[in-house]
Write a protein that holds these residues in place. Structure first.
Motif, mmCIF file in Angstrom:
data_model
loop_
_atom_site.group_PDB
_atom_site.id
_atom_site.type_symbol
_atom_site.label_atom_id
_atom_site.label_comp_id
_atom_site.label_asym_id
_atom_site.label_seq_id
_atom_site.Cartn_x
_atom_site.Cartn_y
_atom_site.Cartn_z
ATOM 1 N N THR A 94 0.838 -1.211 0.000
ATOM 2 C CA THR A 94 0.000 0.000 0.000
ATOM 3 C C THR A 94 0.864 1.248 0.000
ATOM 4 O O THR A 94 0.548 2.238 -0.687
ATOM 5 N N VAL A 95 1.972 1.209 0.751
ATOM 6 C CA VAL A 95 2.880 2.363 0.773
ATOM 7 C C VAL A 95 3.554 2.540 -0.584
ATOM 8 O O VAL A 95 3.615 3.649 -1.133
ATOM 9 N N PHE A 96 4.034 1.442 -1.163
ATOM 10 C CA PHE A 96 4.752 1.532 -2.432
ATOM 11 C C PHE A 96 3.837 1.899 -3.605
ATOM 12 O O PHE A 96 4.269 2.590 -4.531
ATOM 13 N N GLU A 97 2.600 1.449 -3.550
ATOM 14 C CA GLU A 97 1.729 1.735 -4.693
ATOM 15 C C GLU A 97 1.318 3.201 -4.752
ATOM 16 O O GLU A 97 0.901 3.692 -5.792
ATOM 17 N N ARG A 98 1.440 3.925 -3.635
ATOM 18 C CA ARG A 98 1.197 5.376 -3.670
ATOM 19 C C ARG A 98 2.189 6.067 -4.585
ATOM 20 O O ARG A 98 1.879 7.058 -5.230
ATOM 21 N N VAL A 99 3.413 5.522 -4.624
ATOM 22 C CA VAL A 99 4.448 6.082 -5.496
ATOM 23 C C VAL A 99 4.431 5.410 -6.859
ATOM 24 O O VAL A 99 4.579 6.058 -7.899
ATOM 25 N N GLY A 100 4.222 4.084 -6.865
ATOM 26 C CA GLY A 100 4.345 3.338 -8.118
ATOM 27 C C GLY A 100 3.154 3.443 -9.036
ATOM 28 O O GLY A 100 3.309 3.387 -10.264
ATOM 29 N N ASP A 101 1.949 3.611 -8.474
ATOM 30 C CA ASP A 101 0.747 3.655 -9.325
ATOM 31 C C ASP A 101 0.812 4.738 -10.404
ATOM 32 O O ASP A 101 0.504 4.472 -11.571
ATOM 33 N N PRO A 160 -0.709 -2.200 -19.594
ATOM 34 C CA PRO A 160 -1.918 -3.012 -19.827
ATOM 35 C C PRO A 160 -2.070 -4.082 -18.743
ATOM 36 O O PRO A 160 -1.091 -4.672 -18.279
ATOM 37 N N LEU A 161 -3.303 -4.300 -18.319
ATOM 38 C CA LEU A 161 -3.668 -5.311 -17.324
ATOM 39 C C LEU A 161 -2.983 -5.090 -15.971
ATOM 40 O O LEU A 161 -2.763 -6.049 -15.219
ATOM 41 N N TYR A 162 -2.666 -3.831 -15.649
ATOM 42 C CA TYR A 162 -2.001 -3.537 -14.372
ATOM 43 C C TYR A 162 -2.914 -3.864 -13.189
ATOM 44 O O TYR A 162 -2.508 -4.537 -12.233
ATOM 45 N N ASN A 163 -4.154 -3.393 -13.232
ATOM 46 C CA ASN A 163 -5.091 -3.643 -12.130
ATOM 47 C C ASN A 163 -5.407 -5.128 -11.986
ATOM 48 O O ASN A 163 -5.520 -5.637 -10.862
ATOM 49 N N GLU A 164 -5.513 -5.824 -13.109
ATOM 50 C CA GLU A 164 -5.798 -7.259 -13.048
ATOM 51 C C GLU A 164 -4.621 -8.016 -12.429
ATOM 52 O O GLU A 164 -4.802 -8.948 -11.627
ATOM 53 N N ALA A 165 -3.402 -7.609 -12.767
ATOM 54 C CA ALA A 165 -2.215 -8.251 -12.199
ATOM 55 C C ALA A 165 -2.117 -8.000 -10.691
ATOM 56 O O ALA A 165 -1.750 -8.907 -9.917
ATOM 57 N N LYS A 166 -2.471 -6.777 -10.286
ATOM 58 C CA LYS A 166 -2.434 -6.459 -8.862
ATOM 59 C C LYS A 166 -3.462 -7.295 -8.097
ATOM 60 O O LYS A 166 -3.160 -7.831 -7.015
ATOM 61 N N LEU A 167 -4.652 -7.449 -8.659
ATOM 62 C CA LEU A 167 -5.685 -8.278 -8.021
ATOM 63 C C LEU A 167 -5.227 -9.744 -7.924
ATOM 64 O O LEU A 167 -5.394 -10.392 -6.883
ATOM 65 N N ALA A 168 -4.646 -10.245 -9.007
ATOM 66 C CA ALA A 168 -4.158 -11.637 -8.999
ATOM 67 C C ALA A 168 -3.065 -11.825 -7.957
ATOM 68 O O ALA A 168 -2.998 -12.875 -7.288
#
Length: 202
Positions: A40-47, A54-62
């Motif tokens: 959660t901390v890293f995705e604030r910077v990485g998002d 492509p398929l970033y959100n799907e990969a994160k969910l998986a």
């Protein structure tokens, strides 16, 4: 959100409430929440940087499902292979940084508190000074109003005196005119009487 937080939180709740406690299951959920907190901390910077893939959100969910799924137990693998060796290697440095951060935070909080109390005291003193000056200014205002009333009374008195003097002068002029008119009338009568006597004598 549901697969990354809600369902894992519910499973963790059931594990905590279960009697007797299953230590390995509880340890697994501790591993999971540690990894999720770091992600959660890293995705604030990485998002913002990689969310365009492509398929970033799907990969994160998986990946989240991989972490908590009973068949994969990805949280345990990630913690034992990646996270635990890294933290153990840098634990002393991390602790030192946390202590320094805690001290800096305490200093900033103390400075902020000092400035806040100083500003509050200054504001309070200004307010009290303004309140203490209000009766003085009110007295000055009343004195000024009294002086205006006094000046107005004197002006009315002078005006009345001037009007009275003018009325007396006009009355005196009228009486003088009346006297001179009476004198002229008597003179005219005497003149007519002389003319009449003169005509009669002739």
């Amino acid at each position: 959100m549901a697969f990354g937080y809600v369902y894992p939180a519910y499973e963790c709740f059931k594990t905590v409430e279960r009697r007797p406690l299953e230590i390995f299951q509880l340890l697994f959920w501790c591993h999971y929440w540690i990894i999720v907190a770091l992600l959660t901390v890293f995705e604030r910077v990485g998002d913002p940087l990689i969310s365009w893939l492509p398929l970033y959100n799907e990969a994160k969910l998986a990946f989240f499902i991989y972490l908590w799924h009973p068949k994969t137990k990805g949280a345990t693998y990630m913690f034992d292979v990646v996270l635990q060796p890294f933290i153990s290697k840098h634990e002393a440095k991390i602790d030192r940084c946390l202590v320094e951060l805690r001290l800096k935070t305490a200093d900033i909080a103390a400075l902020f508190w000092h400035k806040t109390t100083s500003c509050s005291q200054t504001t309070l003193l200004d307010l009290l000074r303004n309140v203490s000056w209000m009766p003085t200014s009110q007295t000055c205002h009343n004195q000024h109003w009294h002086n205006l009333k006094k000046d107005e009374t004197e002006l009315v008195g002078k005006t009345t005196k001037c009007v009275s003097t003018m009325e007396n002068r006009v009355a005196a002029d009228d009486s003088k005119k009346k006297v001179s008119y009476d004198e002229q009338l008597s003179k005219s009568k005497r003149r007519k009487w002389r003319v009449f006597n003169f005509i009669c004598v002739k």
